[in-house]
Motif scaffolding. Structure first.
Motif, PDB file in Angstrom:
ATOM      1  N   LYS A  91      22.298  48.898  57.552  1.00 42.33           N
ATOM      2  CA  LYS A  91      23.609  48.298  57.345  1.00 42.33           C
ATOM      3  C   LYS A  91      23.565  47.480  56.053  1.00 42.33           C
ATOM      4  O   LYS A  91      22.563  46.828  55.761  1.00 42.33           O
ATOM      5  N   PRO A  92      24.634  47.504  55.275  1.00 40.10           N
ATOM      6  CA  PRO A  92      24.643  46.703  54.049  1.00 40.10           C
ATOM      7  C   PRO A  92      24.591  45.219  54.360  1.00 40.10           C
ATOM      8  O   PRO A  92      25.125  44.766  55.375  1.00 40.10           O
ATOM      9  N   SER A  93      23.932  44.467  53.512  1.00 46.05           N
ATOM     10  CA  SER A  93      23.825  43.019  53.714  1.00 46.05           C
ATOM     11  C   SER A  93      25.193  42.372  53.542  1.00 46.05           C
ATOM     12  O   SER A  93      25.816  42.509  52.483  1.00 46.05           O
ATOM     13  N   PRO A  94      25.704  41.644  54.567  1.00 39.54           N
ATOM     14  CA  PRO A  94      27.002  40.992  54.415  1.00 39.54           C
ATOM     15  C   PRO A  94      26.984  39.889  53.370  1.00 39.54           C
ATOM     16  O   PRO A  94      27.999  39.609  52.734  1.00 39.54           O
ATOM     17  N   THR A  95      25.834  39.258  53.159  1.00 45.30           N
ATOM     18  CA  THR A  95      25.759  38.216  52.133  1.00 45.30           C
ATOM     19  C   THR A  95      25.929  38.825  50.755  1.00 45.30           C
ATOM     20  O   THR A  95      26.641  38.305  49.899  1.00 45.30           O
ATOM     21  N   MET A  96      25.285  39.977  50.522  1.00 46.36           N
ATOM     22  CA  MET A  96      25.425  40.647  49.240  1.00 46.36           C
ATOM     23  C   MET A  96      26.803  41.295  49.098  1.00 46.36           C
ATOM     24  O   MET A  96      27.371  41.354  48.008  1.00 46.36           O
ATOM     25  N   ALA A  97      27.366  41.776  50.223  1.00 43.80           N
ATOM     26  CA  ALA A  97      28.680  42.417  50.173  1.00 43.80           C
ATOM     27  C   ALA A  97      29.754  41.422  49.758  1.00 43.80           C
ATOM     28  O   ALA A  97      30.589  41.722  48.891  1.00 43.80           O
ATOM     29  N   ILE A  98      29.746  40.232  50.363  1.00 43.25           N
ATOM     30  CA  ILE A  98      30.758  39.236  50.008  1.00 43.25           C
ATOM     31  C   ILE A  98      30.530  38.737  48.591  1.00 43.25           C
ATOM     32  O   ILE A  98      31.476  38.480  47.843  1.00 43.25           O
ATOM     33  N   ASP A  99      29.267  38.630  48.184  1.00 46.57           N
ATOM     34  CA  ASP A  99      28.955  38.208  46.821  1.00 46.57           C
ATOM     35  C   ASP A  99      29.454  39.243  45.818  1.00 46.57           C
ATOM     36  O   ASP A  99      30.003  38.899  44.769  1.00 46.57           O
ATOM     37  N   SER A 100      29.299  40.527  46.155  1.00 47.13           N
ATOM     38  CA  SER A 100      29.770  41.599  45.260  1.00 47.13           C
ATOM     39  C   SER A 100      31.292  41.577  45.134  1.00 47.13           C
ATOM     40  O   SER A 100      31.840  41.743  44.033  1.00 47.13           O
ATOM     41  N   LYS A 101      31.992  41.364  46.258  1.00 43.28           N
ATOM     42  CA  LYS A 101      33.451  41.287  46.205  1.00 43.28           C
ATOM     43  C   LYS A 101      33.910  40.107  45.363  1.00 43.28           C
ATOM     44  O   LYS A 101      34.849  40.217  44.572  1.00 43.28           O
ATOM     45  N   ALA A 102      33.223  38.989  45.549  1.00 45.43           N
ATOM     46  CA  ALA A 102      33.580  37.799  44.781  1.00 45.43           C
ATOM     47  C   ALA A 102      33.366  38.042  43.287  1.00 45.43           C
ATOM     48  O   ALA A 102      34.218  37.691  42.452  1.00 45.43           O
ATOM     49  N   LYS A 103      32.228  38.654  42.939  1.00 45.65           N
ATOM     50  CA  LYS A 103      31.935  38.907  41.530  1.00 45.65           C
ATOM     51  C   LYS A 103      32.891  39.931  40.929  1.00 45.65           C
ATOM     52  O   LYS A 103      33.229  39.867  39.737  1.00 45.65           O
ATOM     53  N   ALA A 104      33.349  40.898  41.748  1.00 44.00           N
ATOM     54  CA  ALA A 104      34.327  41.869  41.267  1.00 44.00           C
ATOM     55  C   ALA A 104      35.649  41.177  40.938  1.00 44.00           C
ATOM     56  O   ALA A 104      36.294  41.473  39.920  1.00 44.00           O
ATOM     57  N   LEU A 105      36.049  40.225  41.790  1.00 45.62           N
ATOM     58  CA  LEU A 105      37.271  39.460  41.512  1.00 45.62           C
ATOM     59  C   LEU A 105      37.119  38.601  40.267  1.00 45.62           C
ATOM     60  O   LEU A 105      38.039  38.467  39.463  1.00 45.62           O
ATOM     61  N   ILE A 106      35.941  38.005  40.117  1.00 47.00           N
ATOM     62  CA  ILE A 106      35.664  37.192  38.924  1.00 47.00           C
ATOM     63  C   ILE A 106      35.754  38.053  37.669  1.00 47.00           C
ATOM     64  O   ILE A 106      36.325  37.639  36.647  1.00 47.00           O
ATOM     65  N   ALA A 107      35.202  39.278  37.738  1.00 49.05           N
ATOM     66  CA  ALA A 107      35.242  40.194  36.593  1.00 49.05           C
ATOM     67  C   ALA A 107      36.675  40.565  36.219  1.00 49.05           C
ATOM     68  O   ALA A 107      36.960  40.898  35.062  1.00 49.05           O
ATOM     69  N   GLN A 108      37.586  40.505  37.207  1.00 47.60           N
ATOM     70  CA  GLN A 108      38.993  40.797  36.944  1.00 47.60           C
ATOM     71  C   GLN A 108      39.749  39.579  36.422  1.00 47.60           C
ATOM     72  O   GLN A 108      40.953  39.636  36.205  1.00 47.60           O
ATOM     73  N   GLY A 109      39.016  38.469  36.238  1.00 45.65           N
ATOM     74  CA  GLY A 109      39.632  37.267  35.685  1.00 45.65           C
ATOM     75  C   GLY A 109      40.031  36.228  36.705  1.00 45.65           C
ATOM     76  O   GLY A 109      40.662  35.223  36.354  1.00 45.65           O
ATOM     77  N   ASN A 110      39.668  36.427  37.977  1.00 43.23           N
ATOM     78  CA  ASN A 110      40.013  35.460  39.017  1.00 43.23           C
ATOM     79  C   ASN A 110      38.999  34.314  39.056  1.00 43.23           C
ATOM     80  O   ASN A 110      37.802  34.531  38.858  1.00 43.23           O
ATOM     81  N   ASP A 111      39.493  33.126  39.327  1.00 40.05           N
ATOM     82  CA  ASP A 111      38.630  31.944  39.437  1.00 40.05           C
ATOM     83  C   ASP A 111      38.188  31.804  40.893  1.00 40.05           C
ATOM     84  O   ASP A 111      38.826  31.124  41.698  1.00 40.05           O
TER      85      ASP A 111
END
Length: 400
Positions: free
Chosen positions: A15-35
């Motif tokens: 199963k994918p790590s939920p800690t890494m999954a949420i971190d990846s989603k957060a970083k994807a939003l940051i890359a789109q310019g979100n704070d």
């Protein structure tokens, strides 16, 4: 048509790590310019201390860039032995120590060396997300051990007795705990040690946060109790205490025959960990310790603030962590309500609402075995903690 290669069954079970999954989603939003305020991944926000960085540069300049022995350089293993003695009072020889590519690698080596197919491994709940996945990879049986509510998150022998069976072979311990921050008291650890001896269990004791404890909390290793040194493997590393997550140096200390077996496994996977990182870790363990204490004091300041703010929010109950840098929060009172247009069934829903509507990332407790909880890391600046908590509170206040 190109034929798709079939994959091994063990990969499908992961199963994918939920800690890494949420971190990846957060970083994807940051890359789109979100704070985004990211309370997800467990990584200190401090820079690696300058003396450690300088030691790595010197290692390069001195030509320490070739292979080392699989289990690490002798000087580093000796330094690890001395650090363990300072922290626990236990004596280990260098041939009872293995240096690996991070503490997670040390854990993987240990599980692969200890667990046979069908072996039961007792795993207290909540647990770090990687433990059950590694046991499953080794074809072991995860025996989840719920901790009774009246024990306030501290594992007790009574909890273990409800789960242990004839097929139980081992016990995974993590104190201070990720995600709860609970530190098992020495008196309770002694009782658990007696239980392990009585049931002939080996113990993997993950002590990666042992330098990060607060107030009058005392950290102890289960290996110090009678008959436990020969059945315990201590796991630790430099990532958390020295802000060296990316350097990837972890280590294990335990019985010589087990360390030898783990080294054999490592020789066929990664071989030695980074030579340059080993010399940096050597400086971390033998050099000045002032910055470790300074980081701990700052984590303590943040800990007090974040727990107070969370407990002042409607429907949230945060327990005060005794160690590590996480706060573990019960959100069950929000189940059935709407937050940010989303009906809340568990912490996964609440975490998505905060991420999508407030640009705040927390880790839902489903990956830790408790879906009515979420974990927040306070290994980020006080300014960001304040901003994130303000956003979380505002979204909850607008809930239906």
């Amino acid at each position: 048509m190109v034929k798709t290669l079939s994959l091994a069954n063990r990969v499908a079970q992961l199963k994918p790590s939920p800690t890494m999954a949420i971190d990846s989603k957060a970083k994807a939003l940051i890359a789109q310019g979100n704070d985004v305020v990211n309370f997800g991944a467990g990584e200190p926000d401090f820079d690696t201390p300058e003396n450690i960085r300088e030691a790595a540069i010197q290692a390069i300049n001195y030509g320490h860039t070739r292979y080392t022995a699989v289990g690490g350089i002798e000087a580093l293993k000796q330094a690890i032995a001395e650090r363990i003695h300072l922290d626990t009072g236990l004596h280990y020889e260098p041939d009872e120590i293995l240096v690996s590519v991070g503490a997670k690698h040390s854990l993987y080596n240990a599980v692969m060396a200890l667990v046979n197919p069908g072996d039961g491994v007792l795993l207290p709940v909540p647990y770090w997300v990687t433990y059950p996945e590694q046991i499953t990879l080794a074809e072991g049986v995860v025996q989840y051990v719920p901790i009774a509510p009246e024990h306030d998150g501290e594992l007790r022998v009574e909890d273990l007795e409800k789960v242990v069976i004839h097929a139980s072979r081992g016990l995974m311990l993590n104190s201070p705990s990720n995600p709860s921050g609970v530190v098992i008291r020495p008196s309770v650890l002694e009782e658990i040690a007696q239980f392990a001896v009585a049931h002939d269990l080996w113990v993997i004791s993950d002590e990666i946060y042992n330098r990060l404890v607060y107030d009058d909390t005392v950290h102890a290793s289960i290996a110090r109790f009678p008959e436990m040194r020969e059945r315990t493997l201590i796991i630790n590393g430099v990532s958390k205490s020295y802000a060296m997550t990316g350097w990837r140096i972890g280590y294990a200390a335990g019985p010589k025959h087990l360390i030898k077996a783990m080294a054999s496994l490592q020789s066929q996977s990664t071989s030695n960990p980074s030579t340059i990182s080993q010399y940096a870790a050597l400086e971390a363990l033998t050099g000045p310790q002032d910055e470790v204490d300074a980081m701990r004091r700052e984590f303590d300041r943040r800990r007090r603030y974040i727990v107070g703010r969370l407990n002042a929010m409607e429907g949230l109950a945060a327990s005060t962590p005794q160690g590590a840098f996480y706060v573990w929060v019960n959100m069950a009172a929000w189940k059935g309500r709407q937050v940010g247009g989303r009906v809340i069934r568990d912490a996964d829903d609440l975490a998505l609402a905060w991420l999508e509507q407030a640009n705040v990332a927390v880790v839902p407790g489903s990956g830790f075995g408790m879906p009515d909880y979420f974990r927040m890391s306070y290994a980020t600046s006080m300014e960001r903690i304040e901003t994130g908590l303000d956003r979380m509170e505002q979204l909850l206040e607008s809930a239906e």
